[in-house]
Design a protein around this motif. Sequence first.
Motif, PDB file in Angstrom:
ATOM      1  N   LYS A 365       8.931  -0.768  -4.650  1.00 44.25           N
ATOM      2  CA  LYS A 365       7.529  -1.197  -4.727  1.00 44.25           C
ATOM      3  C   LYS A 365       6.760  -0.721  -3.496  1.00 44.25           C
ATOM      4  O   LYS A 365       5.607  -0.262  -3.598  1.00 44.25           O
ATOM      5  CB  LYS A 365       7.476  -2.719  -4.810  1.00 44.25           C
ATOM      6  CG  LYS A 365       6.064  -3.296  -4.887  1.00 44.25           C
ATOM      7  CD  LYS A 365       5.348  -2.836  -6.156  1.00 44.25           C
ATOM      8  CE  LYS A 365       4.059  -3.614  -6.383  1.00 44.25           C
ATOM      9  NZ  LYS A 365       3.082  -3.476  -5.296  1.00 44.25           N
ATOM     10  N   GLU A 368       6.044   2.964  -3.910  1.00 41.57           N
ATOM     11  CA  GLU A 368       5.003   3.188  -4.911  1.00 41.57           C
ATOM     12  C   GLU A 368       3.623   2.878  -4.348  1.00 41.57           C
ATOM     13  O   GLU A 368       2.641   3.589  -4.617  1.00 41.57           O
ATOM     14  CB  GLU A 368       5.289   2.333  -6.149  1.00 41.57           C
ATOM     15  CG  GLU A 368       6.513   2.812  -6.934  1.00 41.57           C
ATOM     16  CD  GLU A 368       6.930   1.828  -8.004  1.00 41.57           C
ATOM     17  OE1 GLU A 368       6.341   0.723  -8.054  1.00 41.57           O
ATOM     18  OE2 GLU A 368       7.859   2.151  -8.784  1.00 41.57           O
ATOM     19  N   ASP A 369       3.538   1.796  -3.545  1.00 44.51           N
ATOM     20  CA  ASP A 369       2.258   1.459  -2.907  1.00 44.51           C
ATOM     21  C   ASP A 369       1.848   2.552  -1.923  1.00 44.51           C
ATOM     22  O   ASP A 369       0.671   2.912  -1.826  1.00 44.51           O
ATOM     23  CB  ASP A 369       2.374   0.117  -2.179  1.00 44.51           C
ATOM     24  CG  ASP A 369       2.520  -1.046  -3.155  1.00 44.51           C
ATOM     25  OD1 ASP A 369       2.214  -0.862  -4.356  1.00 44.51           O
ATOM     26  OD2 ASP A 369       2.966  -2.122  -2.724  1.00 44.51           O
ATOM     27  N   TYR A 370       2.848   3.083  -1.190  1.00 48.83           N
ATOM     28  CA  TYR A 370       2.539   4.152  -0.250  1.00 48.83           C
ATOM     29  C   TYR A 370       2.071   5.398  -0.991  1.00 48.83           C
ATOM     30  O   TYR A 370       1.130   6.077  -0.563  1.00 48.83           O
ATOM     31  CB  TYR A 370       3.783   4.483   0.586  1.00 48.83           C
ATOM     32  CG  TYR A 370       3.627   5.714   1.440  1.00 48.83           C
ATOM     33  CD1 TYR A 370       2.913   5.678   2.638  1.00 48.83           C
ATOM     34  CD2 TYR A 370       4.173   6.942   1.031  1.00 48.83           C
ATOM     35  CE1 TYR A 370       2.755   6.820   3.405  1.00 48.83           C
ATOM     36  CE2 TYR A 370       4.008   8.083   1.790  1.00 48.83           C
ATOM     37  CZ  TYR A 370       3.303   8.018   2.976  1.00 48.83           C
ATOM     38  OH  TYR A 370       3.130   9.137   3.732  1.00 48.83           O
ATOM     39  N   ALA A 372       0.554   5.552  -3.817  1.00 45.90           N
ATOM     40  CA  ALA A 372      -0.813   5.326  -4.303  1.00 45.90           C
ATOM     41  C   ALA A 372      -1.829   5.432  -3.165  1.00 45.90           C
ATOM     42  O   ALA A 372      -2.931   5.964  -3.331  1.00 45.90           O
ATOM     43  CB  ALA A 372      -0.905   3.957  -4.972  1.00 45.90           C
ATOM     44  N   ALA A 373      -1.429   4.939  -1.979  1.00 42.93           N
ATOM     45  CA  ALA A 373      -2.350   4.949  -0.841  1.00 42.93           C
ATOM     46  C   ALA A 373      -2.588   6.355  -0.316  1.00 42.93           C
ATOM     47  O   ALA A 373      -3.640   6.634   0.290  1.00 42.93           O
ATOM     48  CB  ALA A 373      -1.812   4.053   0.267  1.00 42.93           C
TER      49      ALA A 373
END
Length: 392
Positions: A365, A368-370, A372-373
């Motif tokens: 997770k 995935e956040d990285y 997206a960022a």
Amino acid sequence: MSARDWIDKDFYHELGVSSDASDADIKKAYRKLARELHPDANPGNSQAEARFKAVSEAYGVLGDPEKRKQYDEARRLFGSGGFRPGGFGGFGTGGSTFDFGDIFGSGGQQAGASGGISDLLGNLFGRRGGTASATNRPRRGADVETEVRIDFVEAVKGATVPLRLSSPSTCGTCHGSGAKPGTTPRTCPTCSGAGLVSRSQGAFAFSEPCRDCRGTGRIVDDPCAECGGDGVSTRTRTLTVRIPAGVNDDQRIRLAEQGEPGQNGGHAGDLYVRVHVTPHAIFGRSGNDLTIKVPVTFPELALGTTLTVPTLDDKVSLRVAPGTSSGRVLRVRGKGISRRDGQTGDLLVTLQVAVPSNMDDKAKKALEDYLAATAGHDPRPDLTAMLQQRSE
């Protein structure tokens, strides 16, 4: 070695190589046979010991470029129908490339210094002069080569290692005379101790090794039981060899006058110790520098960190700047190899990103956040531009 040995013995056959074999092939063949026939590998096997001695003798000639050249020249002159007393054989038809300068004048003196072909051709045509035979002059012993294996740290820091060596040495019973203790060799009556006999052929006088004493000028009536009259016997000895710091793999170390004994009071040959280094599990080497690969995580490179890196003596701390790329090499001064000449190398640390093979849900997770960022960041701008140009 008597002069006749240069004619009668086929050293190429002893090593199992052709007469046009390269120096590398001769060395390879000798090292293979030496390992197979070594007395330590064949305890109590007199036949293997005799072959080991013959192989060592052959390599003592063929392993030395100058001696090999002289040996080949001697075989061309005296062997296989070559130049012999009573006829010129193929000598005058281009069958030999022997330079008469080696017989007349300074060329002959130079050849005599090394003791090979001059021992065969001493006083040839009666032009050499003097009463002393070349066969009786001091001759240097053959060089010997052996191998030793040490670990990586010993190669870097230097070490003292014992070396057990079986090789031809001056007979300890007769001290090289070849005669049984209490007796002495007598002067050969055929050649009067010269080692050569002369024959006349027309206007020329030819010299050849004396058959009765085999060119030595001496006859041993009561041979030494240990060496059989040769004055040389194979014995096992232990030497202490100092391996210098910074020695390279496959490097040779020379021990002066530790090889085969000389003849007629000549100096012994040299012993060459070939060093093999066992690779280290962590460290590598590049010249005087030590190398090491250190796994790091992506966040450590992106955000920066301080790493603790081992050396051969202790450990050091390295500062990794934020934004450092994978594959970057960091240099630690003075932590490499120190040589006897005062040069000291460095420790080269290569940073490599370690990608985990398994991640839990929380780690996935976070990635995935990285992703997206950083969706707007292109890590391959040059490749992207090239692809766009080709599509247009």
